[in-house]
Design a protein around this motif. Sequence first.
Motif, mmCIF file in Angstrom:
data_model
loop_
_atom_site.group_PDB
_atom_site.id
_atom_site.type_symbol
_atom_site.label_atom_id
_atom_site.label_comp_id
_atom_site.label_asym_id
_atom_site.label_seq_id
_atom_site.Cartn_x
_atom_site.Cartn_y
_atom_site.Cartn_z
ATOM 1 N N ARG A 50 49.389 27.215 38.493
ATOM 2 C CA ARG A 50 48.905 28.589 38.370
ATOM 3 C C ARG A 50 48.469 29.255 39.667
ATOM 4 O O ARG A 50 48.390 28.645 40.705
ATOM 5 N N ASP A 51 48.133 30.536 39.504
ATOM 6 C CA ASP A 51 47.518 31.393 40.523
ATOM 7 C C ASP A 51 48.456 31.721 41.687
ATOM 8 O O ASP A 51 48.141 31.470 42.861
ATOM 9 N N LEU A 98 42.777 36.389 27.343
ATOM 10 C CA LEU A 98 42.276 36.831 28.633
ATOM 11 C C LEU A 98 43.257 37.858 29.206
ATOM 12 O O LEU A 98 44.459 37.618 29.219
ATOM 13 N N ASN A 131 36.176 37.215 35.659
ATOM 14 C CA ASN A 131 36.134 36.222 36.734
ATOM 15 C C ASN A 131 37.068 36.637 37.858
ATOM 16 O O ASN A 131 36.930 37.793 38.316
ATOM 17 N N ASP A 132 37.952 35.804 38.320
ATOM 18 C CA ASP A 132 38.686 36.035 39.578
ATOM 19 C C ASP A 132 39.206 37.455 39.820
ATOM 20 O O ASP A 132 39.793 38.059 38.921
ATOM 21 N N TRP A 141 33.754 33.596 29.196
ATOM 22 C CA TRP A 141 35.194 33.367 29.358
ATOM 23 C C TRP A 141 35.792 33.006 28.009
ATOM 24 O O TRP A 141 35.286 32.097 27.349
ATOM 25 N N PHE A 157 46.482 34.636 33.236
ATOM 26 C CA PHE A 157 45.652 34.023 34.273
ATOM 27 C C PHE A 157 45.914 34.679 35.637
ATOM 28 O O PHE A 157 46.741 35.569 35.776
ATOM 29 N N SER A 158 45.218 34.152 36.610
ATOM 30 C CA SER A 158 45.192 34.808 37.923
ATOM 31 C C SER A 158 46.557 34.915 38.584
ATOM 32 O O SER A 158 47.457 34.110 38.354
ATOM 33 N N TYR A 198 33.740 32.866 44.964
ATOM 34 C CA TYR A 198 34.831 32.007 44.500
ATOM 35 C C TYR A 198 36.114 32.802 44.281
ATOM 36 O O TYR A 198 36.088 34.013 44.059
ATOM 37 N N GLU A 213 42.548 25.603 43.075
ATOM 38 C CA GLU A 213 42.881 26.845 42.377
ATOM 39 C C GLU A 213 43.069 27.954 43.412
ATOM 40 O O GLU A 213 42.618 27.843 44.555
ATOM 41 N N CYS A 214 43.698 29.020 42.982
ATOM 42 C CA CYS A 214 43.779 30.273 43.742
ATOM 43 C C CYS A 214 44.058 30.112 45.239
ATOM 44 O O CYS A 214 43.235 30.510 46.075
ATOM 45 N N GLN A 231 40.336 38.944 36.123
ATOM 46 C CA GLN A 231 40.334 38.182 34.879
ATOM 47 C C GLN A 231 39.290 38.811 33.966
ATOM 48 O O GLN A 231 38.130 38.962 34.351
ATOM 49 N N TRP A 280 31.362 28.705 38.449
ATOM 50 C CA TRP A 280 31.684 28.194 37.109
ATOM 51 C C TRP A 280 30.580 27.315 36.535
ATOM 52 O O TRP A 280 30.537 27.070 35.337
HETATM 53 C C1 FRU Z 1 39.796 30.228 38.766
HETATM 54 C C2 FRU Z 1 40.615 30.128 37.498
HETATM 55 C C3 FRU Z 1 42.087 30.196 37.821
HETATM 56 C C4 FRU Z 1 42.682 30.698 36.557
HETATM 57 C C5 FRU Z 1 41.619 31.646 36.044
HETATM 58 C C6 FRU Z 1 41.489 31.698 34.564
HETATM 59 O O1 FRU Z 1 38.512 30.702 38.574
HETATM 60 O O2 FRU Z 1 40.306 28.933 36.808
HETATM 61 O O3 FRU Z 1 42.644 28.995 38.257
HETATM 62 O O4 FRU Z 1 43.904 31.338 36.738
HETATM 63 O O5 FRU Z 1 40.397 31.220 36.615
HETATM 64 O O6 FRU Z 1 40.629 32.701 34.174
#
Ligand code: FRU
Length: 581
Positions: free
Chosen positions: A152-153, A54, A23-24, A50, A84-85, A338, A209-210, A42, A361
């Motif tokens: 996070r992120d 991770l 993912n991200d 997912w 995570f990110s 995204y 997020e992010c 990710q 997602w």
């Molecule tokens: C965004 C997210 C982030 C998180 C990551 C987990 O897509 O939910 O907020 O760090 O993916 O994989």
Amino acid sequence: NSSSSLSLNRPAIHFTPDKGWINDPNGLWYDAKEEDWHLYFQYNPESPHWDLPLYWGHAVSKDLTVWKDHGVSFGTKNESDGAFSGSMVIDYNNTSGFFNASVDPRQRVVAVWTLAEPDKQTQLLSYSHDGGYHFTEYEGNPVLDIDALNFRDPKVFWYDGAEDSEGHWIMAVAIPQKFSVAFYSSPDLKEWTLESDFTDKGFVGYQYECPGLVKVPYVRNTTFASTPNSNVTSSSPLSFNSTESWINSTSAAWNSSSVWNSSHTNSTLLNSTMFGNETVLQEALEESGFAWVLFLSINPGAPQGGSVNEYFIGDFNGTHFHPFDDQTRFVDLGKDFYAMQTFFNTPNQKDVFGIAWASNWQYGNHVPTTPWRSSMSLVRNFTVTEFNPNPNTTELVLSGVPVIDYSELRKNGTTYSIEDKQLSVSDSEVIELEDPTGVFEFSLEWSVNATNVKNYVFSDLSLYLQGDKHADEYLRLGFEANAAAFFIDRGHSNVPFVEENPFFTQRLSVNNPPSDYTSNTYDVYGVVDRNIIELYFNNGTVTSTNTFFFTTGNYISSIILETGVDDVYEVSNLRVNQFYA
Ligand code: FRU
């Protein structure tokens, strides 16, 4: 049977892992010593969806076009946790103390990332002594812990101080379910001080997020920019290139440093003076050469379903970000864009390049590809520029155009083109690609003769992008004059997922204002890469990125141009270049 539904149409110029889930995008940086672009992401190499543990995966590119997968970069100590990110910075001056003279300053990379434990998320540092291939965890981790389940992120950048003050690191990090982006500062990446927050703004959905705060070059669009008003004084009070930003210098409210969860400043200056007076803002932007952009990802709850990236244009004074207006703008209006993140460092320092996860997602865990699942977007080069959403208004927007090394891709290629065609119902203009690769670019420019448009007649200009092996699989794209919108229909496919998954929206559209209101001219540039299409309107001020799934090996070979109405559309050109990747 499900195996026949698997699409092996693996993208060629969009990064996909050799196997497993991604993912991200994370930790994007450019190595000026090796001239390599680094992408982390990710990653779970063993899972088709997912899942924990991770990891951060790693890929490298020379040209931002073709990527080499380097597999797992780092993970967590505990299998029930997730790396995570997060982002990476180059600590040229060794503020962290992680480096000695043996590590080239251009390769002193530190990853700032989120450790997601079952009951807590904290921010950690890992550093590399070999140019981003192996990482060591800082023994003083975590560097930020607010005892929160959702925190996070982190996206970190260096903020240059004025001549007499030192610069500092700034981290933008999400407190997702409080709809908050927190800004922390640090001299050394280890000690972080909360400076401000950006809370409850824009479109919120379920969670933030992010986030990412970036200084983006301003490129004045003379076509769109409103005519300078001679009544406006040219000595603008606004100065963007000093730390004494105009927010601080002109609004007393902004001088009081805001504390966590303090009441939000309501700057009347920003809301009325600034956008009441576009010319002043344009001049200030032109003088400084940039604006600050805060990127933010929302999921779930996007207007088009699931995940979306929004952004705010404004100013940052070293501690506080304040948008110029109250608008929510979206980076891309498609379904598959995204968690966009920008690179730390580009060869031309001012350039802002970013990559997004090209999925959503709502259905990312179910898309019919194997043995990999999902891809990144193309790299985009972002600028801030003007745009006319209607003939009476000029707005600032982000423009994102693809960064592709065309030299290899277009090699041996023929440009197919159709020019100056007045289209009528009986016409069908067809371009047949020889030996289709499934990867190509196209551009379409058209004008609308509005006097011949009847409001009760569906008046489309359609492009059918048809598969070579199964012609019943095709994408339909096009413009409709009454809706003044561009549509995409990705529902004509024999892959069961396309029909069965209720979130895989088959028909989408974007508002598509003309690039020139006087001549009623429109344009779109598109890149098709096996199972993904990216559309760029008006030089990337409107974009739409969407995946699509055809039967394995069925690549687009025919591009058919049609209209349902006479004397409405003139196509000044349709050009197609097949890519050889
Ligand atoms: C965004 C997210 C982030 C998180 C990551 C987990 O897509 O939910 O907020 O760090 O993916 O994989």
